[in-house]
Write an enzyme that holds these catalytic residues in place. Structure first.
Site: not given
Ligand code: TGC
Ligand code: FAD
Length: 393
Positions: A95, A135, A168, A246, A342, A367
């Site tokens: 991570s 984010l 993170t 990522a 185990l 992610e």
């Molecule tokens: P949506 O309308 O689907 O998309 C908005 C615009 O973005 C384009 N798009 C993408 N472009 C590049 N890569 C992708 N993966 C893309 N997905 C969508 C899309 O074509 C659109 O473009 P445009 O030109 O039409 O504006 O947006 P939405 O609001 O409906 O949401 C889409 C959704 C749910 C898939 C997205 O928001 C999502 O992936 N949610 C999950 C959030 C998430 O992953 N958070 C991570 C936070 S960081 C983290 O967790 C770090 S962990 C630490 C570590 O990595 O170790």
């Molecule tokens: P929620 O979005 O509240 O989701 C809760 C439940 O509802 C999940 O089961 C989900 O699948 C479900 N759900 C949500 N929407 C829907 C839908 N439309 N349909 C069906 N089911 C749905 N974020 C950063 O920005 N930067 C970081 O560096 C980072 N690091 C992290 C490190 C750790 C150890 C952890 C645990 C998290 C980290 N995150 C980071 C946050 C992470 O990306 C979020 O936890 C993740 O995106 C999910 O968001 P949430 O926890 O708010 O869950």
């Protein structure tokens, strides 16, 4: 602990170049010799050791894919193999590397000005500066398009107000990439440690990713000059582009964690005697081990083809979602199965599988959760959006 031999039932090694194998083996040896002797203590104490950072830099793992700016400029497959080995050590270590590479250096390189790149990238590649990616917020996780943090233009500055959660590297970061809603759209801002109004705090009592720093960030009317805006960021899409990078590494990392659990379970099953025979002689145990091996092999092939597509510029973000979704979910099942094989020892830190299992619970969620990636692929193949009740009504 004995050196890791690798799990390669289908001779996937034959599909790698000599250079790729050398990258993988270098990281593998470092994990065995430098990281594994300490990982239990790190996890037990809930500690990320900052002394690891210069060693990761020395290995060329920071800015690994970036060309120029004192970065190694390696391939996606190289990056993936490094992530696999790092997560075979611990998901928290992978991570750290994922965030530094994919979530901070990649966006500075892709969306930044020449000044921003020259200032941050070489220092981050040397491990002298650390970044984090903000984010997620307390109320907003899967739906970052609705984030609440605001950036308001005031003369030549932006005033950023809001908070971030589950970040993170937050407390050890010299620079945070903060995603905020401006009057026009969502954009990314570089906020430096020490900027008045900006604070990071530890998220304590965390039972996953204990060997990694996870923080909350407070931004109370933080004033940053307009030069801190990453000018190429333009909407949520820019943040999602970073996540693709990522998520790709996570798909490989999950295979590493799964391989670690499989190796422990196989060794244990061959040496643990019950009913006067090794438990590996029981059909039910063999079925578990074979299922683990089959899923690891599928995961390896999936990652390698995805890496080749990415190196050819042909990978679609939905393919990355499928790999993250599948490999993390299968790795988590493998870790739970290893824990089961185990017996009671499976819950002891000494045997490592409980650590991987607990880590993978977080990886399953971060992610993009498993379900969110399912919906991303579902939307791609059906053309129908199932993300919100509004969309499907
Ligand atoms: P949506 O309308 O689907 O998309 C908005 C615009 O973005 C384009 N798009 C993408 N472009 C590049 N890569 C992708 N993966 C893309 N997905 C969508 C899309 O074509 C659109 O473009 P445009 O030109 O039409 O504006 O947006 P939405 O609001 O409906 O949401 C889409 C959704 C749910 C898939 C997205 O928001 C999502 O992936 N949610 C999950 C959030 C998430 O992953 N958070 C991570 C936070 S960081 C983290 O967790 C770090 S962990 C630490 C570590 O990595 O170790
Ligand atoms: P929620 O979005 O509240 O989701 C809760 C439940 O509802 C999940 O089961 C989900 O699948 C479900 N759900 C949500 N929407 C829907 C839908 N439309 N349909 C069906 N089911 C749905 N974020 C950063 O920005 N930067 C970081 O560096 C980072 N690091 C992290 C490190 C750790 C150890 C952890 C645990 C998290 C980290 N995150 C980071 C946050 C992470 O990306 C979020 O936890 C993740 O995106 C999910 O968001 P949430 O926890 O708010 O869950």
């Amino acid at each position: 602990m004995k050196p890791f031999q690798g799990v390669d039932y289908y001779r996937c090694d034959d599909l790698l170049t000599l250079e790729e194998r050398s990258v993988r083996d270098t990281v593998r040896r470092w994990i065995d010799n430098q990281y594994m002797p300490k990982v239990e203590e790190y996890f037990d104490k809930g500690y990320f050791d900052p002394d690891l950072i210069p060693q990761l830099a020395e290995l060329g793992l920071l800015g690994i894919k970036i060309e120029g700016y004192d970065c190694p400029g390696m391939s996606n497959v190289d990056y993936g193999l490094a992530c696999q080995e790092l997560e075979r050590g611990d998901s928290g270590l992978r991570s750290f590397v994922s965030v530094q590479n994919s979530l901070v250096m990649y966006p500075i390189y892709t969306f930044g000005t020449e000044e921003q790149k020259a200032r941050w990238l070489p220092a981050m590649a040397r491990g002298e500066k650390v970044g984090c990616f903000g984010l997620t917020e307390y109320d907003i996780g899967s739906d970052p398009g609705n984030l609440k943090t605001r950036a308001t233009k005031k003369g030549g500055d932006y005033i950023i107000h809001g908070s971030k959660m589950w970040i993170t590297n937050g407390e050890i970061a010299d620079v945070a990439l903060i995603w905020a809603q401006t009057e026009e759209t969502i954009r990314g801002f570089l906020v430096e440690k020490g900027t008045p109004g900006f604070e990071a705090y530890d998220i304590a009592r965390k039972y996953s990713h204990r060997a990694s720093v996870t923080s909350g960030l407070m931004l109370d009317e933080v004033r940053v000059p307009a030069e801190n805006l990453l000018p190429g960021t333009d909407g949520l899409k820019s943040a999602l582009m970073c996540l693709n990078e990522a998520r790709f590494g996570i798909a490989w990392g999950a295979v590493g964690a799964a391989m670690a659990c499989y190796e422990v379970a196989l060794d244990y099953a061959k040496s643990r005697i019950q009913f006067e025979v090794p438990i590996a002689s029981f059909q039910l145990v063999q079925r578990k081990l074979v299922k683990m091996l089959a899923e690891i092999t599928k995961g390896q092939l999936l990652c390698l083809q995805l890496g080749r597509l990415k190196d050819d510029g042909k990978a679609r973000h939905t393919q990355i979602s499928l790999a993250k979704m599948n490999n993390v979910s299968e790795a988590l099942k493998i870790a739970r199965t290893a824990r089961n094989i185990l017996g009671a020892n499976g819950v002891a830190l000494d045997y490592h599988v409980i650590r991987h299992m607990l880590n993978l619970e977080a990886v399953y969620t971060y992610e993009g959760t498993h379900d969110i990636h399912t919906l991303i692929v579902g939307r791609d193949i059906t053309g129908l959006d199932a993300f919100s009740a509004k969309a499907s009504s």
